[in-house]
Design a protein around this motif. Sequence first.
Motif, PDB file in Angstrom:
ATOM      1  N   LEU A  63       0.843  -1.205   0.000  1.00 32.49           N
ATOM      2  CA  LEU A  63       0.000   0.000   0.000  1.00 32.49           C
ATOM      3  C   LEU A  63       0.878   1.255   0.000  1.00 32.49           C
ATOM      4  O   LEU A  63       0.638   2.189  -0.766  1.00 32.49           O
ATOM      5  N   GLU A  64       1.901   1.262   0.840  1.00 33.65           N
ATOM      6  CA  GLU A  64       2.810   2.410   0.899  1.00 33.65           C
ATOM      7  C   GLU A  64       3.475   2.632  -0.464  1.00 33.65           C
ATOM      8  O   GLU A  64       3.562   3.764  -0.956  1.00 33.65           O
ATOM      9  N   THR A  65       3.923   1.555  -1.088  1.00 33.55           N
ATOM     10  CA  THR A  65       4.575   1.617  -2.401  1.00 33.55           C
ATOM     11  C   THR A  65       3.602   2.134  -3.458  1.00 33.55           C
ATOM     12  O   THR A  65       3.946   2.998  -4.272  1.00 33.55           O
ATOM     13  N   MET A  66       2.360   1.615  -3.427  1.00 35.39           N
ATOM     14  CA  MET A  66       1.335   2.012  -4.398  1.00 35.39           C
ATOM     15  C   MET A  66       1.010   3.505  -4.269  1.00 35.39           C
ATOM     16  O   MET A  66       0.978   4.228  -5.256  1.00 35.39           O
ATOM     17  N   TYR A  67       0.760   3.961  -3.025  1.00 28.97           N
ATOM     18  CA  TYR A  67       0.407   5.376  -2.830  1.00 28.97           C
ATOM     19  C   TYR A  67       1.564   6.285  -3.236  1.00 28.97           C
ATOM     20  O   TYR A  67       1.366   7.356  -3.787  1.00 28.97           O
ATOM     21  N   ASP A  68       2.797   5.849  -2.966  1.00 26.25           N
ATOM     22  CA  ASP A  68       3.961   6.665  -3.272  1.00 26.25           C
ATOM     23  C   ASP A  68       4.191   6.779  -4.782  1.00 26.25           C
ATOM     24  O   ASP A  68       4.716   7.774  -5.253  1.00 26.25           O
ATOM     25  N   ALA A  69       3.791   5.761  -5.554  1.00 27.12           N
ATOM     26  CA  ALA A  69       4.175   5.656  -6.971  1.00 27.12           C
ATOM     27  C   ALA A  69       3.795   6.867  -7.844  1.00 27.12           C
ATOM     28  O   ALA A  69       4.625   7.280  -8.643  1.00 27.12           O
ATOM     29  N   PRO A  70       2.603   7.433  -7.841  1.00 29.56           N
ATOM     30  CA  PRO A  70       1.358   6.990  -7.224  1.00 29.56           C
ATOM     31  C   PRO A  70       0.572   6.088  -8.179  1.00 29.56           C
ATOM     32  O   PRO A  70       0.660   6.240  -9.393  1.00 29.56           O
ATOM     33  N   GLY A  71      -0.196   5.167  -7.585  1.00 30.99           N
ATOM     34  CA  GLY A  71      -1.030   4.283  -8.373  1.00 30.99           C
ATOM     35  C   GLY A  71      -2.307   3.962  -7.631  1.00 30.99           C
ATOM     36  O   GLY A  71      -2.495   4.390  -6.486  1.00 30.99           O
ATOM     37  N   ILE A  72      -3.198   3.194  -8.290  1.00 30.76           N
ATOM     38  CA  ILE A  72      -4.464   2.811  -7.661  1.00 30.76           C
ATOM     39  C   ILE A  72      -4.525   1.314  -7.393  1.00 30.76           C
ATOM     40  O   ILE A  72      -5.501   0.821  -6.839  1.00 30.76           O
ATOM     41  N   GLY A  73      -3.484   0.581  -7.799  1.00 31.96           N
ATOM     42  CA  GLY A  73      -3.446  -0.855  -7.546  1.00 31.96           C
ATOM     43  C   GLY A  73      -2.028  -1.370  -7.662  1.00 31.96           C
ATOM     44  O   GLY A  73      -1.195  -0.776  -8.357  1.00 31.96           O
ATOM     45  N   LEU A  74      -1.748  -2.462  -6.947  1.00 34.06           N
ATOM     46  CA  LEU A  74      -0.432  -3.095  -7.013  1.00 34.06           C
ATOM     47  C   LEU A  74      -0.605  -4.569  -6.665  1.00 34.06           C
ATOM     48  O   LEU A  74      -1.332  -4.908  -5.724  1.00 34.06           O
ATOM     49  N   ALA A  75       0.058  -5.417  -7.430  1.00 36.34           N
ATOM     50  CA  ALA A  75       0.018  -6.860  -7.189  1.00 36.34           C
ATOM     51  C   ALA A  75       1.390  -7.320  -6.692  1.00 36.34           C
ATOM     52  O   ALA A  75       2.417  -6.772  -7.104  1.00 36.34           O
ATOM     53  N   ALA A  76       1.400  -8.337  -5.835  1.00 37.94           N
ATOM     54  CA  ALA A  76       2.648  -8.822  -5.238  1.00 37.94           C
ATOM     55  C   ALA A  76       3.739  -9.135  -6.268  1.00 37.94           C
ATOM     56  O   ALA A  76       4.905  -8.803  -6.030  1.00 37.94           O
ATOM     57  N   PRO A  77       3.412  -9.766  -7.419  1.00 39.02           N
ATOM     58  CA  PRO A  77       4.498 -10.041  -8.369  1.00 39.02           C
ATOM     59  C   PRO A  77       5.202  -8.784  -8.881  1.00 39.02           C
ATOM     60  O   PRO A  77       6.355  -8.848  -9.294  1.00 39.02           O
ATOM     61  N   GLN A  78       4.543  -7.634  -8.799  1.00 39.89           N
ATOM     62  CA  GLN A  78       5.169  -6.387  -9.246  1.00 39.89           C
ATOM     63  C   GLN A  78       6.315  -5.960  -8.340  1.00 39.89           C
ATOM     64  O   GLN A  78       7.124  -5.128  -8.723  1.00 39.89           O
ATOM     65  N   ILE A  79       6.369  -6.535  -7.135  1.00 38.87           N
ATOM     66  CA  ILE A  79       7.522  -6.277  -6.261  1.00 38.87           C
ATOM     67  C   ILE A  79       8.329  -7.563  -6.056  1.00 38.87           C
ATOM     68  O   ILE A  79       9.100  -7.690  -5.111  1.00 38.87           O
ATOM     69  N   GLY A  80       8.112  -8.528  -6.953  1.00 34.49           N
ATOM     70  CA  GLY A  80       8.921  -9.733  -6.951  1.00 34.49           C
ATOM     71  C   GLY A  80       8.466 -10.832  -6.004  1.00 34.49           C
ATOM     72  O   GLY A  80       9.196 -11.786  -5.765  1.00 34.49           O
TER      73      GLY A  80
END
Length: 172
Positions: A35-52
């Motif tokens: 969530l922290e990574t997504m908000y910082d990006a900024p984005g509205i969604g993030l999936a675990a594989p996107q951070i490996g």
Amino acid sequence: MKRTILIHPDPRLKKVCAPVADVTDDLRKLADDMLETMYDAPGIGLAAPQIGVLDRLIVLDCVKEENETPRPLVMFNPQVLASSDDTNVYEEGCLSIPDQYAEVTRPKTVEVEWLDRNGAVQRETFDGLWATCVQHEIDHLDGKLFIDYLKPLKRQMITRKMQKLKRERARA
């Protein structure tokens, strides 16, 4: 803790993720990091594989208005139970494919079931941007990117741009 977002092409982005057997404190911490990574990006969604991380975990929050209360959702093992015949077209982007956008047609509404951060089963019907976002993120868990919906030439063009971006970042 902010995590590094993988950039396409990366083989981890094309892998099918494993179901989460048990919602643990480590996985809750991972969800908070996402969530922290997504908000910082900024984005509205993030999936675990996107951070490996190859676990079936997504986070999303499609509230975009400044005066509206954020609605961060954490979904373990999300799955679409039903989708509408009606479709929507949204110009989609992806944090793993920065600054590239394309129109993608998806079902307008979807009913999704998932485990929340406490391991409880949740079920909700999403529509509009929320429906598009949750489908986009679930696709990531199956190794599918939004560019996979595009014609081959456009997909190849975007992939070449991402390869160039990765080379430039590696030199920096």
